[in-house]
Design an enzyme around this catalytic site. Structure first.
Site, PDB file in Angstrom:
ATOM      1  N   GLY A  93       0.818  -1.220   0.000  1.00  0.00           N
ATOM      2  CA  GLY A  93       0.000   0.000   0.000  1.00  0.00           C
ATOM      3  C   GLY A  93       0.849   1.267   0.000  1.00  0.00           C
ATOM      4  O   GLY A  93       2.078   1.211  -0.130  1.00  0.00           O
ATOM      5  N   GLN A  94       0.182   2.405   0.160  1.00  0.00           N
ATOM      6  CA  GLN A  94       0.856   3.708   0.032  1.00  0.00           C
ATOM      7  C   GLN A  94       2.051   3.833   0.980  1.00  0.00           C
ATOM      8  O   GLN A  94       3.168   4.118   0.563  1.00  0.00           O
ATOM      9  CB  GLN A  94      -0.128   4.855   0.303  1.00  0.00           C
ATOM     10  CG  GLN A  94       0.489   6.227   0.044  1.00  0.00           C
ATOM     11  CD  GLN A  94      -0.241   7.375   0.733  1.00  0.00           C
ATOM     12  OE1 GLN A  94      -1.085   7.157   1.604  1.00  0.00           O
ATOM     13  NE2 GLN A  94       0.084   8.592   0.356  1.00  0.00           N
ATOM     14  N   TYR A 106     -13.848   3.927  10.534  1.00  0.00           N
ATOM     15  CA  TYR A 106     -12.373   3.920  10.531  1.00  0.00           C
ATOM     16  C   TYR A 106     -11.856   4.587  11.808  1.00  0.00           C
ATOM     17  O   TYR A 106     -10.987   4.047  12.507  1.00  0.00           O
ATOM     18  CB  TYR A 106     -11.906   4.665   9.280  1.00  0.00           C
ATOM     19  CG  TYR A 106     -10.420   4.906   9.129  1.00  0.00           C
ATOM     20  CD1 TYR A 106      -9.536   3.862   8.888  1.00  0.00           C
ATOM     21  CD2 TYR A 106      -9.913   6.210   9.164  1.00  0.00           C
ATOM     22  CE1 TYR A 106      -8.179   4.111   8.706  1.00  0.00           C
ATOM     23  CE2 TYR A 106      -8.564   6.465   8.981  1.00  0.00           C
ATOM     24  CZ  TYR A 106      -7.690   5.408   8.756  1.00  0.00           C
ATOM     25  OH  TYR A 106      -6.360   5.656   8.572  1.00  0.00           O
ATOM     26  N   ASP A 150      -3.753 -12.415   4.548  1.00  0.00           N
ATOM     27  CA  ASP A 150      -5.001 -11.727   4.879  1.00  0.00           C
ATOM     28  C   ASP A 150      -5.004 -11.581   6.403  1.00  0.00           C
ATOM     29  O   ASP A 150      -5.100 -12.578   7.121  1.00  0.00           O
ATOM     30  CB  ASP A 150      -6.179 -12.587   4.402  1.00  0.00           C
ATOM     31  CG  ASP A 150      -7.529 -11.997   4.785  1.00  0.00           C
ATOM     32  OD1 ASP A 150      -7.562 -11.021   5.575  1.00  0.00           O
ATOM     33  OD2 ASP A 150      -8.549 -12.526   4.316  1.00  0.00           O
ATOM     34  N   LYS A 162      -9.852   3.224  15.115  1.00  0.00           N
ATOM     35  CA  LYS A 162      -8.572   3.820  15.542  1.00  0.00           C
ATOM     36  C   LYS A 162      -8.591   4.076  17.058  1.00  0.00           C
ATOM     37  O   LYS A 162      -7.616   3.779  17.747  1.00  0.00           O
ATOM     38  CB  LYS A 162      -8.284   5.125  14.785  1.00  0.00           C
ATOM     39  CG  LYS A 162      -7.919   4.932  13.315  1.00  0.00           C
ATOM     40  CD  LYS A 162      -6.672   4.078  13.140  1.00  0.00           C
ATOM     41  CE  LYS A 162      -6.237   3.962  11.690  1.00  0.00           C
ATOM     42  NZ  LYS A 162      -5.276   2.870  11.469  1.00  0.00           N
TER      43      LYS A 162
HETATM   44  C1  AKB Z   1      -7.671   8.822   5.404  1.00  0.00           C
HETATM   45  O1  AKB Z   1      -7.893   9.867   4.786  1.00  0.00           O
HETATM   46  O2  AKB Z   1      -8.542   7.980   5.664  1.00  0.00           O
HETATM   47  C2  AKB Z   1      -6.262   8.560   5.891  1.00  0.00           C
HETATM   48  C3  AKB Z   1      -6.067   9.045   7.282  1.00  0.00           C
HETATM   49  C4  AKB Z   1      -5.978  10.473   7.570  1.00  0.00           C
HETATM   50  O3  AKB Z   1      -5.953   8.247   8.182  1.00  0.00           O
HETATM   51  N1  AKB Z   1      -5.332   9.177   4.998  1.00  0.00           N
END
Ligand code: AKB
Length: 325
Positions: free
Chosen positions: A16-17, A148, A58, A152
């Site tokens: 990934g990035q 997301y 995975d 976190k």
């Molecule tokens: C996103 O935009 O989801 C990520 C991040 C800031 O964690 N680049």
């Protein structure tokens, strides 16, 4: 808690990035054969495949991770595999599975195998609309609105728990948006700050999915790699935090970024058509107080907006002229 130096490293999300550039940097530092790159979906670059061991893993399948850890005698993991914020909102169930169960599998394996160290990135996505948006403090309100971000916050707490309960040395930072020229990001809210460069070089125009006045904290990849590796090398006795260090380099609006690019490419134009990602961006901080990172492990960024823009345009223009963009 072990003080042995890291020697056998596994990088998840290595194609990934961030993972792709981190893997190469780790290989330069610790030796090609000591850094195993594993990924799931994204296609790895030739350079990554040829320079050291790699494989398919995975992270939601514990056996998969365990097999790789045992096969390569791993003692340190950089767990970079993740579903980012925008993709997460399209498929919250998948995001939870990869981001939460993936992390749980890594922590459990690291605990069982008595690993030396684990790196896991948190993000500015851990913050939410009730968080102070300017100079966001290290200790503050964490009520994110994306799945997301929820993963976190839960991840930060889980890492902290593993440190206290099982003495697992797990470390991490809250990454801002990361800008890079090697591997494009996928599915993030901050992706516009990378896509704008590719489009400026290729088509001299870009349609941005956030408003012109949207300000977010950002960082150039060399600083991101430096922060990640420096934190992992830091003296544990100096660290008061574990997987939740605020990290900052620069903050700018989408309009300021477009204007900076225009200084180098005068014919470049940018229009703004905000979509669902605007609400996510609006729930995140505009700037970050990273004084804990500066104090506890000596963090100092190198790149500001103008240095980063110049370097991005030079790198991408070269690739474009060689037909590699
Ligand atoms: C996103 O935009 O989801 C990520 C991040 C800031 O964690 N680049």
């Amino acid at each position: 808690m072990s003080s042995i130096t890291m020697k056998r490293i596994l990088v998840t999300g290595a194609f990934g990035q961030i993972g792709s550039e981190l893997t190469m940097a780790l290989r330069r530092k610790y030796g090609n054969d000591n850094v195993v790159a594993v990924g799931h979906k994204t296609k790895p670059s030739e350079a990554l495949l040829k320079s050291g061991p790699s494989g398919f893993v995975d992270v939601t399948k514990r056996d998969n991770v365990e097999e790789s850890v045992k096969k390569h005698d791993i003692d340190t993991i950089y767990h970079m595999a993740a579903i980012l914020s925008a993709t997460g909102e399209k498929n919250p169930q998948l995001a939870w599975d990869v981001n939460m169960n993936g992390l749980y599998n890594i922590l459990e394996i690291a605990r069982e195998q008595k690993m030396v160290r684990v790196f896991w990135p948190s993000s500015i996505a851990a913050f939410g609309p009730e968080t102070p948006r300017e100079n966001t403090p290290q200790e503050t309100i964490l009520r994110p609105r994306t799945v997301y971000g929820v993963a976190k916050v839960a991840g930060e707490l889980l890492c902290d728990y593993y440190f206290r309960r099982f003495e697992l040395d797990v470390r991490g930072v809250r990454y801002p948006g990361i800008i890079s020229s090697e591997t494009p990001p996928g599915g993030g809210t901050t992706d516009y700050a990378v896509a704008i460069f590719y489009e400026a070089i290729k088509h001299k125009k870009y349609t941005c999915f956030v408003r012109e006045d949207t300000v977010l904290p950002m960082m150039y990849m060399p600083d991101c790699i430096k922060a990640t590796m420096d934190l992992m090398e830091a003296d544990l006795s100096k660290l008061k935090h574990h997987a939740d260090y605020n990290l900052s380099a620069m903050s700018f609006s989408a309009g300021e970024l477009a204007a900076e690019i225009k200084r180098h490419i005068p014919e470049f134009t940018c229009e703004y058509k905000p979509d669902f990602r605007q609400a996510i961006a609006d729930s995140w901080p505009r700037s970050i107080d990273d004084s804990a990172s500066r104090k506890e492990w000596g963090w100092r960024p190198t790149y500001n907006l103008s240095m980063m823009t110049k370097d991005m345009l030079e790198k991408l223009s070269k690739r474009y002229s060689e037909g590699r963009l």
